[in-house]
Write an enzyme that holds these catalytic residues in place. Structure first.
Site, short mmCIF file in Angstrom:
data_model
loop_
_atom_site.label_atom_id
_atom_site.label_comp_id
_atom_site.label_asym_id
_atom_site.label_seq_id
_atom_site.Cartn_x
_atom_site.Cartn_y
_atom_site.Cartn_z
N GLY A 9 -6.64 5.50 5.81
CA GLY A 9 -8.01 5.09 5.52
C GLY A 9 -8.57 5.79 4.30
O GLY A 9 -7.82 6.41 3.54
N THR A 68 -1.74 3.47 4.42
CA THR A 68 -0.82 4.59 4.30
C THR A 68 0.15 4.47 5.45
O THR A 68 -0.24 4.00 6.51
CB THR A 68 -1.61 5.91 4.49
OG1 THR A 68 -2.49 6.06 3.37
CG2 THR A 68 -0.71 7.13 4.58
N ARG A 87 -7.00 9.30 -9.69
CA ARG A 87 -7.55 9.56 -8.35
C ARG A 87 -6.42 9.87 -7.36
O ARG A 87 -5.37 9.25 -7.34
CB ARG A 87 -8.32 8.32 -7.87
CG ARG A 87 -8.94 8.45 -6.49
CD ARG A 87 -8.04 7.91 -5.39
NE ARG A 87 -8.68 7.95 -4.09
CZ ARG A 87 -8.04 7.71 -2.94
NH1 ARG A 87 -6.76 7.43 -2.95
NH2 ARG A 87 -8.68 7.76 -1.80
N VAL A 88 -6.66 10.87 -6.53
CA VAL A 88 -5.73 11.24 -5.46
C VAL A 88 -6.54 11.30 -4.17
O VAL A 88 -7.66 11.81 -4.16
CB VAL A 88 -5.09 12.63 -5.75
CG1 VAL A 88 -4.31 13.13 -4.55
CG2 VAL A 88 -4.20 12.54 -6.99
N GLY A 120 -9.45 8.12 1.89
CA GLY A 120 -9.04 9.52 1.81
C GLY A 120 -10.17 10.48 1.52
O GLY A 120 -10.18 11.62 1.99
N ASP A 139 -6.31 11.64 0.39
CA ASP A 139 -5.97 12.65 1.40
C ASP A 139 -4.47 12.74 1.68
O ASP A 139 -3.98 13.79 2.13
CB ASP A 139 -6.66 12.30 2.73
CG ASP A 139 -6.19 10.95 3.26
OD1 ASP A 139 -6.13 9.99 2.47
OD2 ASP A 139 -5.85 10.86 4.45
N SER A 141 0.82 -1.22 0.00
CA SER A 141 0.00 0.00 0.00
C SER A 141 0.85 1.27 0.00
O SER A 141 0.32 2.37 0.09
CB SER A 141 -0.96 0.01 1.18
OG SER A 141 -0.25 -0.15 2.37
N1 ASP Z 1 -5.51 7.43 2.74
C1 ASP Z 1 -5.14 6.65 1.57
C2 ASP Z 1 -5.86 7.20 0.37
O1 ASP Z 1 -7.04 7.51 0.49
C3 ASP Z 1 -5.40 5.20 1.66
C4 ASP Z 1 -5.29 4.57 3.02
O2 ASP Z 1 -4.64 5.07 3.90
O3 ASP Z 1 -5.89 3.52 3.23
O4 ASP Z 1 -5.30 7.26 -0.67
#
Ligand code: ASP
Length: 327
Positions: free
Chosen positions: A239, A187, A215-216, A241, A218, A85
């Site tokens: 989590g 993350t 896609r981007v 974003g 948080d 990830s």
């Molecule tokens: N926060 C990250 C995102 O949304 C993914 C994650 O942390 O699970 O890209």
């Protein structure tokens, strides 16, 4: 709507560790030395990432800055292909492209970020270069990649065989539709205080697996995925974003600490704010961790599997039983 059960297991806020060591004992007839504060370094990171926190701890205990500690700490995960990830080995978007997001913030509120960066193993270091070597805060896509090459970063294929095979498997049944809550995203967010008492943070991810190209989330957005105010503390998120962005989660948590909440209380309120915006649907994961100027820490998540790691002089603690909400 099913009434949700709120569970709160042991609150594991680390005890305050900012101590005052009285180095004033040297009192002579002629002079009295001033009281000197001894700041104890600390590092905290999302998830169970002992190699990353160990690395950051080495930096901190060798008189390194919090900024160097968080950069070098998260680089461990970016280079680890077993972590699917973050960085190299990260799961691709639905077209098979690995695209990375990262940001970094220092004690003076300087910050740098990269979004939709491809072919570079260490987006966090490119984000730091954006912060230190440009008048900008954020570079995206091809521009960010070109900038990285100019700064000496090397092109590398980030899609490992394992992630490629999983993606090909996903394509067989997915109908090419990304699922927002698919539990294969994460993350690494890291916060540190150095021996001068300065705070810095870093956040890096490959984002949601099989997302729509472009896609981007948080993680590279200052205020959402990460925020530092050296007078108050820092916070970072993991989590979905989209949900963190809607509440400017990390900024909110730092502001709540400014108003007097402990890091634990602030993380809980940050999560609850997101819950209040999703009353009918709470099937996703969001976690925050935070640290304040005194070295107190906290963490909270909408997911029972959440853990975060704290490394301080008190030891190396994996808060696997940290507070959570079970839906
Ligand atoms: N926060 C990250 C995102 O949304 C993914 C994650 O942390 O699970 O890209």
């Amino acid at each position: 709507m099913k009434r949700r059960k709120f569970l709160k297991s042991s609150s594991l806020s680390t005890a305050g560790i900012l101590s005052t060591s009285l180095l004033t004992a040297c009192e002579t007839k002629k002079e009295q030395l001033p009281v000197t504060k001894t700041i104890k370094p600390i590092v905290i990171a999302t998830w169970d990432v002992p190699n990353a926190t160990n690395k950051a701890w080495q930096v901190l205990t060798n008189s390194g800055t919090a900024l160097d500690a968080v950069e070098q700490g998260v680089m461990i995960e970016e280079a680890d292909t077993n972590n699917q990830s973050v960085g190299k080995g990260g799961r691709p978007d639905r077209d098979g492209n690995v695209t990375l997001d990262a940001c970094i913030m220092d004690k003076d509120s300087n910050c740098g970020a990269v979004v939709y960066l491809q072919n570079i193993v260490h987006p966090i270091s490119v984000a730091r270069k954006v912060m230190e070597d440009t008048p900008h805060v954020m570079l995206a896509g091809k521009g960010a990649e070109q900038f990285a090459y100019e700064k000496g970063f090397e092109k590398e294929n980030l899609l490992t065989e394992k992630s490629k095979l999983e993606w090909l498997e996903w394509k067989k049944t997915s109908q090419y539709q990304p699922i927002i809550n698919i539990e294969n995203h994460d993350t690494i967010g890291m916060l540190a205080i150095d021996s001068k008492g300065d705070i810095a943070g870093a956040c890096t991810t490959s984002g949601m697996a099989y997302k729509i190209g472009g896609r981007v989330g948080d993680s590279p957005i200052i205020g959402a995925g990460l925020f530092i105010d050296n007078e108050i503390g820092g916070a970072t998120a993991t989590g979905v974003g989209e949900e963190v962005v809607r509440t400017v989660g990390s900024f909110l948590i730092v502001e709540l600490m400014r108003q007097g909440k402990t890091p634990q209380e602030a993380c809980e309120e940050g999560v609850n704010r997101i819950i209040s915006k999703n009353k009918d649907k709470l099937d996703f994961q969001i976690g925050f961790i935070a640290i304040n100027k005194k070295g107190e820490t906290g963490g909270y998540c909408i997911h029972p599997g959440f853990s975060y790691r704290v490394y301080s002089e008190e030891g190396h603690l994996n808060n696997t039983s940290g507070s959570y909400i079970s839906t």
